[in-house]
Each structure stands twice: as structure tokens, then as C-alpha cells.
Design a protein around this motif. Structure first.
Motif, mmCIF file in Angstrom:
data_model
loop_
_atom_site.group_PDB
_atom_site.id
_atom_site.type_symbol
_atom_site.label_atom_id
_atom_site.label_comp_id
_atom_site.label_asym_id
_atom_site.label_seq_id
_atom_site.Cartn_x
_atom_site.Cartn_y
_atom_site.Cartn_z
ATOM 1 N N SER A 235 0.824 -1.206 0.000
ATOM 2 C CA SER A 235 0.000 0.000 0.000
ATOM 3 C C SER A 235 0.864 1.264 0.000
ATOM 4 O O SER A 235 0.587 2.221 -0.736
ATOM 5 N N GLU A 238 1.982 1.852 -3.388
ATOM 6 C CA GLU A 238 0.888 1.893 -4.368
ATOM 7 C C GLU A 238 0.953 0.706 -5.332
ATOM 8 O O GLU A 238 0.723 0.844 -6.543
ATOM 9 N N SER A 240 -0.587 -2.583 -6.850
ATOM 10 C CA SER A 240 -1.948 -3.061 -7.063
ATOM 11 C C SER A 240 -2.094 -4.474 -6.501
ATOM 12 O O SER A 240 -1.333 -5.382 -6.852
ATOM 13 N N ASP A 242 -4.332 -7.943 -5.843
ATOM 14 C CA ASP A 242 -5.382 -8.750 -6.446
ATOM 15 C C ASP A 242 -6.300 -9.326 -5.376
ATOM 16 O O ASP A 242 -7.502 -9.068 -5.366
ATOM 17 N N ALA A 258 -0.539 -9.875 -5.602
ATOM 18 C CA ALA A 258 -0.426 -8.524 -6.152
ATOM 19 C C ALA A 258 0.319 -8.606 -7.477
ATOM 20 O O ALA A 258 0.749 -9.688 -7.903
ATOM 21 N N TRP A 259 0.489 -7.428 -8.139
ATOM 22 C CA TRP A 259 1.141 -7.402 -9.447
ATOM 23 C C TRP A 259 2.422 -6.576 -9.414
ATOM 24 O O TRP A 259 2.484 -5.525 -8.753
#
Length: 309
Positions: A235, A238, A240, A242, A258-259
Motif C-alpha cells: 500500500s 501503491e 496493485s 489482487d 499482487a502485481w
């Protein structure tokens, strides 16, 4: 015993769209240790507690995804034995010379019916984990850099013909089937979790029409608290996310997906149980698959099922 053959997942070469952005992410956010760069521009990383030279290799390309996944075998004699067994089964192999991958010995590569490139190798330079072999501390400064996973743990791959893939891993490579998901017909295996040792899985496959797809590479965390800390770091940067933080019914693992900046999914994973090769395979029916994926919410996340690279 499986550890006399294939010992563990050893490395994955991941395609990224912008190398500089990917290096920043894998080194500074995920917290891997950069260990080298080669003449072709590939960048090598290891997790802080891994001793071998690398487990993740990044290559800049026009599309994201995975080039190949490598497994470390016991020794050169074992590598020769597997090469012969693959040939006996009619599976074509390619021998890649020592040094083609930095600090790595000869590799034997073959293509799965799912379209994925798998390779076996016996030797890789040990660079240690930054702590002495006599009276070591339990952690070092690198273990506090970024998310800082302990090791590269497993990969989930999407592609066709996973029944044939299972036969190769079980009959030739000595893996065993730990868990599976049956399709709506109640008979067809649509997802497989396979182990070569006592981990809940070292590789997994999902039936998918497109060959050679990567769902995620997974990194092991020390504890559930470390998984939650990883979520905070995602977080703050930032990243992203999933799915997660949550818990799987399948494998009982605690997780966040996450990606990376190129759209390759990765997992921060903790937990799971410790099976033996004589354990009976756990079966999940299609109607219970939502609990298998996300046990608290009992939800099939559409992105998890459909987005691959």
C-alpha cells in the motif's frame, strides 16, 4: 525419497516490460538481493535467506510472463538419470551449457504439454545468506529491506493438457499430487498441486486454453505478521493488490496476491501443512472451489481466474 531426485524449485526467468522499473520493484520493494547481471542484460536476484546465487532472473521483453522454471536436482548423476528418463518417454530435451545462466551448471530443458519450458540442473554457486555458518544470527539487515521474503517457494502455471503434465511430474520426476480441484463434471482434474518433498506444493497447474501462461510466482514469508507487513508495504508503494490478505482452503496457506509493474502476479505466502509422499490426495469439488481459493469469503475472484501473463 523425492529429495534424492528433484530437491526444490530453483529459479524462474520472468519477462518484464521495463527493466529499470522491474529492478526497482524486485530489489527495493519486494526486497530481493541483486546478485549479478549478464551480457544479455538479464538481472539476477535471490531472497535474503537463500544460499544459491539466484532464484529470480529478469529479462526485458515486449510481453510479460515466464520464460522458464528451473528445478534443482540432487547431483550430476541425477541430472543424467532424468535426462535419460525423459528421452525414454519420448520427451525431447535440450542441454544448455554451464555458464549460459550466471553461476549455474549444465541445464536440461524440455517443454511440457502445457507449453511451459521446464529445466533441471544440479549445480549453482553458493553465495550464502550473509551470515556465518558457525554461530549465525537468526536474521540480518537484508531481512528487513522491503517485503523481504525468505525464499522463492513455488509457481502456478496455466495451460492445456495438465493431465499429461501430471504424468510427467509424477511418473518421471517423482513428484506426488497433494491436492486437486475437480471440474463441474465431477471427474476432470482442472487444478493440481504437486510436491517433490514435504512442502504443500512446489508447483501447481490449472487447465487453461492458452499455453505457457504464468499465474504467479510465490515467495515464502516467515509468519502471518510478515504477510500483513507485506500488505502495508504494498500500500505504501501503491502496488496493485489482487486478493488478500486472506487464507486458502487449498494448502491452508495465508496469502496476498499482487502485481509487479509489468503485470506479472506474485504472491507473499505463509503457512500450509507438511505432507508426506504417502498422504492421500485432498480433493476439492467445483462447488467448494470458492472456499478453496478464499476460505473466509468463500469467493471465486474473477481476476484470479482470468488474468495471466
Amino acid at each position: 525419497m523425492a529429495l534424492e531426485g528433484v530437491m526444490r524449485p530453483g529459479h524462474a526467468q520472468i519477462r518484464v516490460l521495463e527493466l529499470d522499473a522491474a529492478v526497482h520493484f524486485y530489489r527495493d520493494v519486494l526486497g530481493l538481493v541483486e546478485t549479478g547481471r549478464d551480457a544479455s542484460g538479464r538481472v539476477y536476484f535471490k531472497c535474503w535467506d537463500e544460499r544459491d546465487h539466484h532464484s529470480i532472473v529478469l529479462r526485458e521483453a515486449e510481453s510479460a510472463g515466464i520464460d522458464f522454471l528451473g528445478f534443482k536436482v540432487r547431483d550430476d548423476a541425477t541430472l543424467d538419470r532424468f535426462e535419460a528418463k525423459l528421452a525414454e518417454a519420448g520427451i525431447a530435451t535440450t542441454s544448455l551449457p554451464a555458464g549460459d545462466l550466471l553461476e549455474t551448471g549444465r541445464r536440461v530443458r524440455f517443454t511440457l504439454p502445457s507449453g511451459h519450458e521446464i529445466e533441471l540442473y544440479a549445480t549453482k554457486t553458493s553465495v550464502g545468506n550473509g551470515m556465518p555458518m558457525v554461530n549465525p544470527a537468526p536474521w540480518n539487515e537484508q531481512s528487513e529491506t522491503g517485503i523481504a521474503p525468505v525464499r522463492f517457494d513455488h509457481a502456478l502455471l496455466y495451460g492445456p493438457n495438465i493431465a499429461d503434465v501430471k504424468r510427467i511430474f509424477v511418473d518421471i520426476l517423482g513428484f506426488y499430487l497433494v491436492e486437486r480441484v475437480l471440474g463441474p463434471d465431477g471427474e476432470t482434474e482442472t487444478a493440481l498441486w504437486l510436491s517433490c518433498g514435504q512442502k504443500v506444493h512446489d508447483i501447481a497447474f490449472v487447465e487453461h486454453p492458452e499455453p505457457g501462461k504464468l499465474h504467479h510466482c510465490s515467495f515464502l514469508m516467515d509468519s502471518w505478521e510478515k504477510v500483513l507487513r507485506a500488505g502495508d508495504i504494498m500500500s505504501k508503494n501503491e502496488i496493485s493488490v489482487d486478493i488478500g490478505p486472506t487464507r486458502h482452503g487449498i494448502t491452508r496457506g495465508c496469502t496476498i496476491y499482487a502485481w509487479d509493474p509489468s503485470g506479472n502476479r506474485f504472491e507473499t505466502f505463509q503457512g500450509g501443512y507438511y505432507p508426506y509422499p504417502d498422504y492421500e490426495t485432498i480433493t476439492w469439488t467445483w462447488d467448494a472451489f470458492p472456499q478453496g481459493l478464499d476460505y473466509p469469503q468463500r469467493k471465486l475472484h474473477e481476476s484470479f481466474l482470468s488474468i495471466v501473463t
